[in-house]
Scaffold this motif. Sequence first.
Motif, PDB file in Angstrom:
ATOM      1  N   LYS A 117       0.832  -1.197   0.000  1.00 37.86           N
ATOM      2  CA  LYS A 117       0.000   0.000   0.000  1.00 37.86           C
ATOM      3  C   LYS A 117       0.873   1.257   0.000  1.00 37.86           C
ATOM      4  CE  LYS A 117      -3.916   2.151   2.359  1.00 37.86           C
ATOM      5  NZ  LYS A 117      -4.895   2.037   3.488  1.00 37.86           N
ATOM      6  N   LYS A 118       1.979   1.213   0.752  1.00 39.89           N
ATOM      7  CA  LYS A 118       2.903   2.352   0.775  1.00 39.89           C
ATOM      8  C   LYS A 118       3.523   2.587  -0.608  1.00 39.89           C
ATOM      9  CE  LYS A 118       4.282   1.767   5.625  1.00 39.89           C
ATOM     10  NZ  LYS A 118       5.427   1.456   6.538  1.00 39.89           N
ATOM     11  N   ARG A 119       3.652   1.504  -1.359  1.00 39.66           N
ATOM     12  CA  ARG A 119       4.278   1.592  -2.684  1.00 39.66           C
ATOM     13  C   ARG A 119       3.284   1.922  -3.794  1.00 39.66           C
ATOM     14  NH1 ARG A 119       8.927  -3.196  -2.630  1.00 39.66           N
ATOM     15  NH2 ARG A 119       9.771  -2.669  -0.556  1.00 39.66           N
ATOM     16  N   GLY A 184       9.351 -19.694   1.238  1.00 41.51           N
ATOM     17  CA  GLY A 184      10.660 -19.115   0.952  1.00 41.51           C
ATOM     18  C   GLY A 184      10.681 -17.609   1.028  1.00 41.51           C
ATOM     19  N   PHE A 185       9.564 -17.016   1.437  1.00 40.86           N
ATOM     20  CA  PHE A 185       9.467 -15.551   1.504  1.00 40.86           C
ATOM     21  C   PHE A 185      10.211 -15.006   2.721  1.00 40.86           C
ATOM     22  CE2 PHE A 185       7.377 -11.774   3.177  1.00 40.86           C
ATOM     23  CZ  PHE A 185       7.303 -10.948   2.057  1.00 40.86           C
ATOM     24  N   THR A 186      10.955 -13.926   2.508  1.00 37.67           N
ATOM     25  CA  THR A 186      11.582 -13.208   3.627  1.00 37.67           C
ATOM     26  C   THR A 186      11.063 -11.770   3.677  1.00 37.67           C
ATOM     27  OG1 THR A 186      13.477 -12.677   2.201  1.00 37.67           O
ATOM     28  CG2 THR A 186      13.685 -14.615   3.625  1.00 37.67           C
ATOM     29  N   SER A 187      11.028 -11.123   2.531  1.00 38.52           N
ATOM     30  CA  SER A 187      10.507  -9.758   2.467  1.00 38.52           C
ATOM     31  C   SER A 187      10.308  -9.386   1.006  1.00 38.52           C
ATOM     32  CB  SER A 187      11.483  -8.767   3.125  1.00 38.52           C
ATOM     33  OG  SER A 187      12.704  -8.732   2.392  1.00 38.52           O
ATOM     34  N   LEU A 188       9.635  -8.283   0.766  1.00 36.39           N
ATOM     35  CA  LEU A 188       9.497  -7.764  -0.589  1.00 36.39           C
ATOM     36  C   LEU A 188      10.854  -7.257  -1.084  1.00 36.39           C
ATOM     37  CD1 LEU A 188       6.148  -5.740  -0.258  1.00 36.39           C
ATOM     38  CD2 LEU A 188       6.464  -7.961  -1.373  1.00 36.39           C
ATOM     39  N   ALA A 189      10.961  -7.052  -2.368  1.00 32.84           N
ATOM     40  CA  ALA A 189      12.194  -6.494  -2.921  1.00 32.84           C
ATOM     41  C   ALA A 189      12.430  -5.109  -2.335  1.00 32.84           C
ATOM     42  CB  ALA A 189      12.089  -6.412  -4.440  1.00 32.84           C
ATOM     43  N   LYS A 190      13.683  -4.714  -2.214  1.00 33.05           N
ATOM     44  CA  LYS A 190      13.994  -3.388  -1.696  1.00 33.05           C
ATOM     45  C   LYS A 190      13.317  -2.331  -2.569  1.00 33.05           C
ATOM     46  CE  LYS A 190      18.475  -4.637   0.306  1.00 33.05           C
ATOM     47  NZ  LYS A 190      19.941  -4.363   0.320  1.00 33.05           N
ATOM     48  N   GLN A 191      12.915  -1.253  -1.917  1.00 36.20           N
ATOM     49  CA  GLN A 191      12.178  -0.202  -2.620  1.00 36.20           C
ATOM     50  C   GLN A 191      12.945   0.316  -3.835  1.00 36.20           C
ATOM     51  OE1 GLN A 191       8.997   1.535  -1.437  1.00 36.20           O
ATOM     52  NE2 GLN A 191       9.148   1.990  -3.626  1.00 36.20           N
ATOM     53  N   VAL A 192      14.256   0.560  -3.680  1.00 32.64           N
ATOM     54  CA  VAL A 192      15.042   1.112  -4.769  1.00 32.64           C
ATOM     55  C   VAL A 192      15.118   0.137  -5.938  1.00 32.64           C
ATOM     56  CG1 VAL A 192      17.209   0.286  -3.761  1.00 32.64           C
ATOM     57  CG2 VAL A 192      17.238   2.200  -5.369  1.00 32.64           C
ATOM     58  N   ASP A 193      15.274  -1.172  -5.647  1.00 30.74           N
ATOM     59  CA  ASP A 193      15.338  -2.174  -6.707  1.00 30.74           C
ATOM     60  C   ASP A 193      13.984  -2.336  -7.391  1.00 30.74           C
ATOM     61  OD1 ASP A 193      18.016  -2.622  -6.103  1.00 30.74           O
ATOM     62  OD2 ASP A 193      17.558  -4.257  -4.700  1.00 30.74           O
ATOM     63  N   ALA A 194      12.916  -2.310  -6.613  1.00 29.82           N
ATOM     64  CA  ALA A 194      11.574  -2.430  -7.176  1.00 29.82           C
ATOM     65  C   ALA A 194      11.249  -1.253  -8.077  1.00 29.82           C
ATOM     66  CB  ALA A 194      10.548  -2.540  -6.049  1.00 29.82           C
ATOM     67  N   ASP A 195      11.688  -0.051  -7.666  1.00 33.01           N
ATOM     68  CA  ASP A 195      11.422   1.141  -8.473  1.00 33.01           C
ATOM     69  C   ASP A 195      12.172   1.081  -9.809  1.00 33.01           C
ATOM     70  OD1 ASP A 195       9.781   2.122  -6.528  1.00 33.01           O
ATOM     71  OD2 ASP A 195      11.259   3.517  -5.677  1.00 33.01           O
ATOM     72  N   LYS A 196      13.407   0.590  -9.782  1.00 34.49           N
ATOM     73  CA  LYS A 196      14.183   0.460 -11.014  1.00 34.49           C
ATOM     74  C   LYS A 196      13.526  -0.539 -11.966  1.00 34.49           C
ATOM     75  CE  LYS A 196      18.748   1.655  -9.147  1.00 34.49           C
ATOM     76  NZ  LYS A 196      20.121   1.138  -8.867  1.00 34.49           N
ATOM     77  N   ALA A 197      13.100  -1.670 -11.409  1.00 32.97           N
ATOM     78  CA  ALA A 197      12.450  -2.693 -12.221  1.00 32.97           C
ATOM     79  C   ALA A 197      11.136  -2.182 -12.798  1.00 32.97           C
ATOM     80  CB  ALA A 197      12.211  -3.947 -11.390  1.00 32.97           C
ATOM     81  N   LEU A 198      10.415  -1.415 -12.005  1.00 36.13           N
ATOM     82  CA  LEU A 198       9.142  -0.858 -12.460  1.00 36.13           C
ATOM     83  C   LEU A 198       9.359   0.183 -13.547  1.00 36.13           C
ATOM     84  CD1 LEU A 198       6.115  -1.033 -11.926  1.00 36.13           C
ATOM     85  CD2 LEU A 198       6.368   0.791 -10.236  1.00 36.13           C
ATOM     86  N   ALA A 199      10.405   0.993 -13.410  1.00 30.39           N
ATOM     87  CA  ALA A 199      10.707   2.004 -14.418  1.00 30.39           C
ATOM     88  C   ALA A 199      11.116   1.359 -15.733  1.00 30.39           C
ATOM     89  CB  ALA A 199      11.819   2.926 -13.917  1.00 30.39           C
TER      90      ALA A 199
END
Length: 215
Positions: A117-119, A184-199
Motif C-alpha cells: 500500500k505504501k508503494r 521461501g518468503f523473507t521480504s518484498l524487494a527493496k524499494q530502490v530495486d523495485a522502483d528500477k524494475a518498475l521504471a
Amino acid sequence: MSMLTPPGMGGKYRIKGDKYPRMRPRRRRGRLVLAATASVVALGVLGWGTLQLVDVFTGGGKKASAAGPKADCSTRVSASASAAAAAKVPKPAQITVNVYNATPRSGLAKDTADELKKRGFKIGDVGNAAKEFDKKVKGTGILLGPASSLNTSLPVLGTQLTGAERRTDAARKGADVDLIIGTGFTSLAKQVDADKALAALGGPVPTPTSAKKGC
C-alpha cells in the motif's frame, strides 16, 4: 630449249642457278584478315574502356546521394516489441492486490499488504491462503490473476517480489490479482530495486539501429 627452262616460257627466260624465278607476289589475304580482326578487337576494347570511364565519372546514370553536413544523417530508432506493450502496463495505483499467507508464520499477509500500500498498490482481501495453497508454496510466492493480467498486472506486481511464480486462471473474473506468500518468503524487494524494475518495465529505452556513414 634447255631442260632447265620451265614449260610455257618459250625460251624467254633462262634459268640460272638452282631456283625458279618468282612469277607473282605472295598472297597477302591471310595477313589482311588477321590485321582486320585485330583492329576490330582493339576498337572493341577501346570502346568498352571508354564506357567504363564514363560510368565512373557520371555514376552510371544513377543520381548521386548527397554527402556532408547537408546529407540525411538522421538516426533511425527501432521501437522494441516491449515498448509497444509498455504502453499497456498499468500503474500500481490501478492494480488491486489480494494478499494471502500460505506459511505457518503469522502476520506476513498484513505486513506485506501494508508495504504494498505504501508503494502505491490498492489492497483488497488480506488473510490466510486457501487449502489448495496453504503450506504448499515452496518458493517466495505465487502471483495469480486472470488471463488478461499475464502481460499487464502480474509483471508490475512481480517487480515487488523477486522470484515469484506467475500463474493465470482463464475462468477467473475481474481484474484483481493475488499475492500468495510462500515458505521461501523473507521480504518484498527493496524499494530502490523495485522502483528500477518498475521504471524499466514501464518505459524501455529505444535502441538506435544504425547511422549513415559520413554523418
